[in-house]
Motif scaffolding. Structure first.
Motif, PDB file in Angstrom:
ATOM      1  N   GLY A   1       0.950  -1.189   0.007  1.00  0.00           N
ATOM      2  CA  GLY A   1       0.010   0.113  -0.048  1.00  0.00           C
ATOM      3  C   GLY A   1       0.825   1.391   0.072  1.00  0.00           C
ATOM      4  O   GLY A   1       2.108   1.140   0.041  1.00  0.00           O
ATOM      5  N   GLN A   2       0.143   2.357  -0.139  1.00  0.00           N
ATOM      6  CA  GLN A   2       0.631   3.711  -0.208  1.00  0.00           C
ATOM      7  C   GLN A   2       1.274   4.041   1.469  1.00  0.00           C
ATOM      8  O   GLN A   2       0.568   3.931   2.257  1.00  0.00           O
ATOM      9  N   LEU A   3       2.492   4.898   1.364  1.00  0.00           N
ATOM     10  CA  LEU A   3       3.004   5.322   2.470  1.00  0.00           C
ATOM     11  C   LEU A   3       3.506   6.528   2.315  1.00  0.00           C
ATOM     12  O   LEU A   3       4.136   6.907   1.481  1.00  0.00           O
TER      13      LEU A   3
ATOM     14  N   PRO B   1       7.445  -5.362  -1.818  1.00  0.00           N
ATOM     15  CA  PRO B   1       6.610  -5.703  -2.930  1.00  0.00           C
ATOM     16  C   PRO B   1       5.356  -5.249  -2.893  1.00  0.00           C
ATOM     17  O   PRO B   1       4.325  -5.530  -2.119  1.00  0.00           O
ATOM     18  N   GLY B   2       4.818  -4.178  -3.447  1.00  0.00           N
ATOM     19  CA  GLY B   2       3.559  -3.859  -3.469  1.00  0.00           C
ATOM     20  C   GLY B   2       3.471  -2.283  -2.440  1.00  0.00           C
ATOM     21  O   GLY B   2       2.262  -1.991  -2.320  1.00  0.00           O
ATOM     22  N   ALA B   3       4.502  -1.931  -1.820  1.00  0.00           N
ATOM     23  CA  ALA B   3       4.481  -0.751  -0.971  1.00  0.00           C
ATOM     24  C   ALA B   3       4.827   0.212  -1.803  1.00  0.00           C
ATOM     25  O   ALA B   3       5.984   0.141  -2.818  1.00  0.00           O
ATOM     26  N   LYS B   4       4.604   1.613  -1.970  1.00  0.00           N
ATOM     27  CA  LYS B   4       4.834   2.780  -2.362  1.00  0.00           C
ATOM     28  C   LYS B   4       5.158   3.899  -1.488  1.00  0.00           C
ATOM     29  O   LYS B   4       4.255   4.145  -0.550  1.00  0.00           O
ATOM     30  N   VAL B   5       6.425   4.354  -1.459  1.00  0.00           N
ATOM     31  CA  VAL B   5       6.557   5.329  -0.433  1.00  0.00           C
ATOM     32  C   VAL B   5       6.765   6.679  -1.144  1.00  0.00           C
ATOM     33  O   VAL B   5       7.268   6.849  -2.177  1.00  0.00           O
ATOM     34  N   THR B   6       6.098   7.601  -0.678  1.00  0.00           N
ATOM     35  CA  THR B   6       5.943   9.001  -0.982  1.00  0.00           C
ATOM     36  C   THR B   6       6.351  10.060  -0.031  1.00  0.00           C
ATOM     37  O   THR B   6       6.180   9.954   1.147  1.00  0.00           O
ATOM     38  N   PHE B   7       7.615  10.701  -0.390  1.00  0.00           N
ATOM     39  CA  PHE B   7       8.231  11.758   0.650  1.00  0.00           C
ATOM     40  C   PHE B   7       7.765  13.156   0.480  1.00  0.00           C
ATOM     41  O   PHE B   7       7.664  13.498  -0.818  1.00  0.00           O
ATOM     42  N   SER B   8       7.758  13.748   1.330  1.00  0.00           N
ATOM     43  CA  SER B   8       7.542  15.303   1.168  1.00  0.00           C
ATOM     44  C   SER B   8       8.513  16.115   2.257  1.00  0.00           C
ATOM     45  O   SER B   8       8.598  15.597   3.431  1.00  0.00           O
ATOM     46  N   TYR B   9       9.494  16.711   1.827  1.00  0.00           N
ATOM     47  CA  TYR B   9      10.723  17.338   2.385  1.00  0.00           C
ATOM     48  C   TYR B   9      10.611  18.767   2.681  1.00  0.00           C
ATOM     49  O   TYR B   9       9.970  19.464   1.877  1.00  0.00           O
ATOM     50  N   GLY B  10      10.882  19.106   3.835  1.00  0.00           N
ATOM     51  CA  GLY B  10      10.842  20.597   3.979  1.00  0.00           C
ATOM     52  C   GLY B  10      11.570  20.902   5.489  1.00  0.00           C
ATOM     53  O   GLY B  10      12.223  19.869   6.040  1.00  0.00           O
TER      54      GLY B  10
END
Length: 261
Positions: free
Chosen positions: A39-41, A65-74
């Motif tokens: 899943g989405q992380l 497999p099947g995991a998706k990581v989205t990063f937001s930096y600041g």
């Protein structure tokens, strides 16, 4: 003979009962090395973690497999404000305990934050250090343009502490909202120097030099990480936090110049 056959059948039946569900091994919990979550992380992380977390995210996805990581930096302070204002996220990785406290005091942490690395400041100069800057004291010269992070940002708070330890007063020409923005001023030639993390100077080594100074030892920042209370994917959040502390992820961070917690 019939009695013997009956006795054997009973024994076999009892043996079968002995291998019931209660004897089966308990399900193995997801490993921090991966293979257990999908899943989405969404991870909100301090800007100074950009290069390291991008690589860790790829490794995490390969292990899960099947995991998706989205990063937001600041800047950590801005990210903390986003979280306490309800921004959707699963994990928060901060560049200081103070900004993490903003989140935990608001009740937005799902567990106790864990310090996973430390970081230290250097003086970033143009490649080759053309102005010959070798100490914090040099940054006080009126003919030098200096960039600092804003004081509410962890790199700015660390810079303030280091300058106080050195007894040096610097009047910056700009105060940036995160360390990458301060470093960009040096890379663009808009300032002569900036106080940034060692890891950021190392990541930009093709464009800048990182000048070490002893007072930085008095302003080392701890980096805590926590899964968030309102995480949309709490299982993946917990595994990611564990993965960041694992040997493969710690090697990525050490190679980037981070110190062990």
């Amino acid at each position: 003979m019939k009695k013997r056959i009956v006795a054997l059948a009973v024994a076999l039946a009892l043996t079968g009962c002995g291998s019931s569900e209660t004897d089966k091994p308990a399900p193995t919990p997801p490993s921090p090395r991966g293979g257990g979550v999908t899943g989405q992380l969404t991870v909100l992380a301090a800007a100074s973690l950009t290069e390291s977390f991008n690589q860790i995210g790829k490794n995490f996805e390969a292990a899960n497999p099947g995991a998706k990581v989205t990063f937001s930096y600041g800047g950590s302070s801005g990210l903390a404000t986003q979280i306490t204002s309800g921004a959707p996220a699963d994990v928060f990785a901060s560049a200081s305990p103070a900004t993490m406290k903003t989140v935990t005091d608001a009740g937005d942490g799902a567990a106790t934050p864990v310090t996973f690395v430390k970081n230290q400041l250097v003086i970033a100069t143009a490649k080759g250090n053309p102005k010959g800057i070798t100490s914090l004291a040099a940054l006080a010269r009126p003919d030098f343009k200096v960039a600092l992070c804003a004081e509410q940002v962890p790199c700015g708070a660390a810079a303030k502490k280091a300058l106080a330890a050195a007894g040096v007063k610097v009047t910056p020409v700009t105060q940036e909202q995160d360390v990458k923005a301060a470093l960009a001023k040096v890379k663009l030639g808009e300032v002569d120097a900036a106080l940034v993390y060692r890891t950021d100077a190392k990541a930009a080594a093709a464009d800048v030099d990182g000048v070490e100074f002893p007072e930085s030892a008095k302003a080392i920042n701890d980096y805590p990480i926590v899964a968030l209370k309102n995480a949309a994917n709490p299982a993946a959040a917990a595994v990611f936090v564990a993965y960041v502390q694992s040997e493969p992820a710690q090697k990525v961070l050490a190679d980037a110049g981070f110190q062990k917690p």
